[in-house]
Design a protein around this motif. Sequence first.
Motif, PDB file in Angstrom:
ATOM      1  N   ALA A   1      59.039 -35.966  75.205  1.00 26.18           N
ATOM      2  CA  ALA A   1      58.942 -34.903  74.196  1.00 26.18           C
ATOM      3  C   ALA A   1      57.511 -34.763  73.702  1.00 26.18           C
ATOM      4  CB  ALA A   1      59.893 -35.201  73.042  1.00 26.18           C
ATOM      5  N   GLU A   2      56.839 -35.905  73.478  1.00 24.83           N
ATOM      6  CA  GLU A   2      55.463 -35.858  72.965  1.00 24.83           C
ATOM      7  C   GLU A   2      54.583 -36.771  73.792  1.00 24.83           C
ATOM      8  OE1 GLU A   2      55.827 -36.876  68.847  1.00 24.83           O
ATOM      9  OE2 GLU A   2      56.202 -34.778  68.303  1.00 24.83           O
ATOM     10  N   SER A   3      53.543 -36.211  74.397  1.00 22.98           N
ATOM     11  CA  SER A   3      52.680 -37.015  75.277  1.00 22.98           C
ATOM     12  C   SER A   3      51.798 -37.972  74.470  1.00 22.98           C
ATOM     13  CB  SER A   3      51.790 -36.104  76.123  1.00 22.98           C
ATOM     14  OG  SER A   3      52.573 -35.369  77.032  1.00 22.98           O
TER      15      SER A   3
ATOM     16  N   THR B   1      51.836 -29.810  91.411  1.00 21.88           N
ATOM     17  CA  THR B   1      51.171 -29.580  90.124  1.00 21.88           C
ATOM     18  C   THR B   1      50.881 -30.851  89.324  1.00 21.88           C
ATOM     19  OG1 THR B   1      53.396 -29.166  89.306  1.00 21.88           O
ATOM     20  CG2 THR B   1      52.021 -27.246  89.707  1.00 21.88           C
ATOM     21  N   ALA B   2      51.331 -32.031  89.801  1.00 23.01           N
ATOM     22  CA  ALA B   2      51.280 -33.227  88.941  1.00 23.01           C
ATOM     23  C   ALA B   2      49.845 -33.590  88.551  1.00 23.01           C
ATOM     24  CB  ALA B   2      51.974 -34.399  89.626  1.00 23.01           C
ATOM     25  N   LEU B   3      48.933 -33.613  89.519  1.00 19.94           N
ATOM     26  CA  LEU B   3      47.566 -34.012  89.178  1.00 19.94           C
ATOM     27  C   LEU B   3      46.870 -32.942  88.342  1.00 19.94           C
ATOM     28  CD1 LEU B   3      46.524 -35.730  92.520  1.00 19.94           C
ATOM     29  CD2 LEU B   3      47.489 -36.740  90.446  1.00 19.94           C
ATOM     30  N   HIS B   4      47.282 -31.701  88.549  1.00 19.91           N
ATOM     31  CA  HIS B   4      46.804 -30.593  87.717  1.00 19.91           C
ATOM     32  C   HIS B   4      47.136 -30.874  86.242  1.00 19.91           C
ATOM     33  CE1 HIS B   4      46.449 -25.972  87.426  1.00 19.91           C
ATOM     34  NE2 HIS B   4      46.633 -26.395  86.201  1.00 19.91           N
ATOM     35  N   VAL B   5      48.376 -31.318  85.998  1.00 16.71           N
ATOM     36  CA  VAL B   5      48.789 -31.609  84.615  1.00 16.71           C
ATOM     37  C   VAL B   5      48.031 -32.827  84.079  1.00 16.71           C
ATOM     38  CG1 VAL B   5      50.730 -32.207  83.108  1.00 16.71           C
ATOM     39  CG2 VAL B   5      51.052 -30.540  84.940  1.00 16.71           C
TER      40      VAL B   5
ATOM     41  N   ALA C   1      49.439 -30.044  67.689  1.00 18.16           N
ATOM     42  CA  ALA C   1      49.089 -28.840  68.453  1.00 18.16           C
ATOM     43  C   ALA C   1      48.896 -29.189  69.931  1.00 18.16           C
ATOM     44  CB  ALA C   1      47.817 -28.201  67.888  1.00 18.16           C
ATOM     45  N   PHE C   2      48.251 -30.329  70.173  1.00 13.24           N
ATOM     46  CA  PHE C   2      48.062 -30.793  71.552  1.00 13.24           C
ATOM     47  C   PHE C   2      49.425 -31.033  72.216  1.00 13.24           C
ATOM     48  CE2 PHE C   2      48.240 -34.646  74.145  1.00 13.24           C
ATOM     49  CZ  PHE C   2      47.413 -34.307  75.202  1.00 13.24           C
ATOM     50  N   ASN C   3      50.305 -31.740  71.527  1.00 14.96           N
ATOM     51  CA  ASN C   3      51.625 -32.035  72.106  1.00 14.96           C
ATOM     52  C   ASN C   3      52.404 -30.755  72.401  1.00 14.96           C
ATOM     53  OD1 ASN C   3      51.545 -34.817  72.344  1.00 14.96           O
ATOM     54  ND2 ASN C   3      52.146 -35.152  70.206  1.00 14.96           N
ATOM     55  N   ARG C   4      52.285 -29.769  71.512  1.00 11.37           N
ATOM     56  CA  ARG C   4      52.989 -28.497  71.752  1.00 11.37           C
ATOM     57  C   ARG C   4      52.418 -27.811  72.997  1.00 11.37           C
ATOM     58  NH1 ARG C   4      52.900 -28.067  66.149  1.00 11.37           N
ATOM     59  NH2 ARG C   4      51.026 -26.781  66.193  1.00 11.37           N
ATOM     60  N   ALA C   5      51.092 -27.849  73.134  1.00 10.34           N
ATOM     61  CA  ALA C   5      50.460 -27.168  74.275  1.00 10.34           C
ATOM     62  C   ALA C   5      50.855 -27.839  75.589  1.00 10.34           C
ATOM     63  CB  ALA C   5      48.937 -27.176  74.110  1.00 10.34           C
ATOM     64  N   ILE C   6      50.912 -29.178  75.595  1.00  5.96           N
ATOM     65  CA  ILE C   6      51.291 -29.877  76.838  1.00  5.96           C
ATOM     66  C   ILE C   6      52.761 -29.608  77.167  1.00  5.96           C
ATOM     67  CG2 ILE C   6      51.620 -32.167  77.889  1.00  5.96           C
ATOM     68  CD1 ILE C   6      48.710 -31.237  77.794  1.00  5.96           C
ATOM     69  N   ALA C   7      53.602 -29.633  76.132  1.00  2.96           N
ATOM     70  CA  ALA C   7      55.030 -29.357  76.364  1.00  2.96           C
ATOM     71  C   ALA C   7      55.202 -27.944  76.922  1.00  2.96           C
ATOM     72  CB  ALA C   7      55.809 -29.519  75.058  1.00  2.96           C
ATOM     73  N   ALA C   8      54.453 -26.994  76.365  1.00  2.00           N
ATOM     74  CA  ALA C   8      54.555 -25.607  76.832  1.00  2.00           C
ATOM     75  C   ALA C   8      54.081 -25.488  78.282  1.00  2.00           C
ATOM     76  CB  ALA C   8      53.735 -24.692  75.925  1.00  2.00           C
TER      77      ALA C   8
END
Length: 497
Positions: A321-323, A344-348, A372-379
């Motif tokens: 849920a949260e990186s 896409t894994a290494l891209h992420v 905000a960072f966690n929301r952006a990664i989740a999105a």
Amino acid sequence: MSETPRSIVILGGGTAGWMAANLIAHHLGLEASVTVVESPEIGIIGVGEGSTPQLKAFFDTLDIAEADWMPRCNATYKTGIGFRDWSEAPGFDAYFHPFPTDLDGFTAPAFFANAYARRHGADVWAHPDRFFLPTALAARRLAPIVPDHFPFQIGYGYHFDAHLVGAFLRDHAIGLGVRHLQHRIVDVAVADGNVSHLVAQNDITIPGDFFIDCSGFRSVIAQGALGAKFLPFAANLFNDAAVVMPTPRDPNGTNCQTISTAMQNGWVWDIPLTNRTGNGYVYASGYCSADEAETELRAHLGLLDSPVEARHLKMKVGRIAESWTGNCLALGLSQGFIEPLEATALHVVQATVEGFFRAWRDGGFTPRHRDAFNRAIAARYEGIRDYIVCHYRMNRRTDTAYWRDNATHDELSDSLKAIITCWFTGRDLEEEIARQDIAHYYAPASWHCLLAGYGQFPGRLSADAPAPPTDMAAIDDFITRCALNFPSHDAALEALR
Ligand SMILES: Cc1cc2nc3c(=O)[nH]c(=O)nc-3n(C[C@H](O)[C@H](O)[C@H](O)COP(=O)(O)OP(=O)(O)OC[C@H]3O[C@@H](n4cnc5c(N)ncnc54)[C@H](O)[C@@H]3O)c2cc1C
């Protein structure tokens, strides 16, 4: 936790761990000490051999030339992904998903216009493959290396040996001053939601101010010690296993595309390296056993009676849920995994590290910037997931329950529902993608290629439907003349040695 960590500990020496070590050492220099601790007896997953163009940005950031790393990692160029046998629609048994280029502006509008008209019943050419230069480069086995006189950039990715890239990045990171420890971590000490130190065998303690969990599917710190919540993607991504086997390299020349061929219960990748071809069948264990998958893969590769060993892997598909929690950032397979269809894994991994640095530089360790960072990664995970789910949802195979179930379930996000509805109700897909602001995950060209590439057109053909004035002969001529500027893939690889 100190506001500026002086000591960063990375648990895991797979591709994610060494990518992170290099980026952090590059960004922070002497501001912080960086330690990578890994267990040779556990080892790395050792698959993950295709990339998006983001990996080029990674090497460019570190100022590592292709001639320095590609030959050492048996790497080849990649202009995109060829999808085969995902659709039974006549004329749509294969299509190519190209990486973006500066030239798309000349040809993509014609493709969009034709696809739009075809959705309204016009009898026009709407298969993607004639509209994009990388498709032509892949078909002709030409390298996406732009000659000096050619004033347009061509996005491209790579194929590579995961073990060799790991070793290369390890050596480079150590050259940047990263400390390398080899221990098996048996405990993680946590106080008030923050990690204070890792405990290795023989009671060795490894303290740090900030920890990056790159321990793969084990997720030793994030999911193990900190109890990060894992959100599985199984409702609409059924694949959870893979079986992998190499074959000799193609004697007719090195391909510059990944090929994804649909099988009875999943798909097989074909990834060309300079010394071998990597093959892996990604399948759903709920639909076939490991033995059945291996037999189907062997038959596909012509290896039914071959002694070549197969390697079987389980995949944990989903995300946490949260990186970023407390003083720990989860990265790589520890953070999540969307199956490998679009590599896409290494891209992420790279996007996560870069996003983390931005958040940290902007706001230190404030909860507002972390959230905000966690929301952006989740999105980002959900945006990529939607595109991959769409492949399965739009498949046009009817031969097995696996493909029929994929095509009929209703487990779609609101965003993907709106994309599919837009396409089938004949509205402007570019507008819908802009409305949702999701082009930074997949651009309109990618969505058009996917939906048109499987031959998903709603209307019947009608002689009265208005057609745009697209001159296909002119587009063919333009693409052919552009392709004349590019070297053969094998010659370009040879030039790096
Ligand atoms: C079938 C499949 C195909 C894939 N294809 C692609 C692809 O085409 N493109 C792509 O980008 N990605 C792909 N991936 C994902 C890719 O493999 C990974 O993202 C990448 O290899 C990074 O893995 P990692 O570093 O997170 O984990 P790993 O490689 O598993 O590394 C984990 C590290 O943690 C260490 N470790 C774990 N536990 C401990 C412990 N207790 N103590 C000490 N050390 C420990 C291990 O020793 C190892 O060094 C694929 C994945 C799978 C499963």
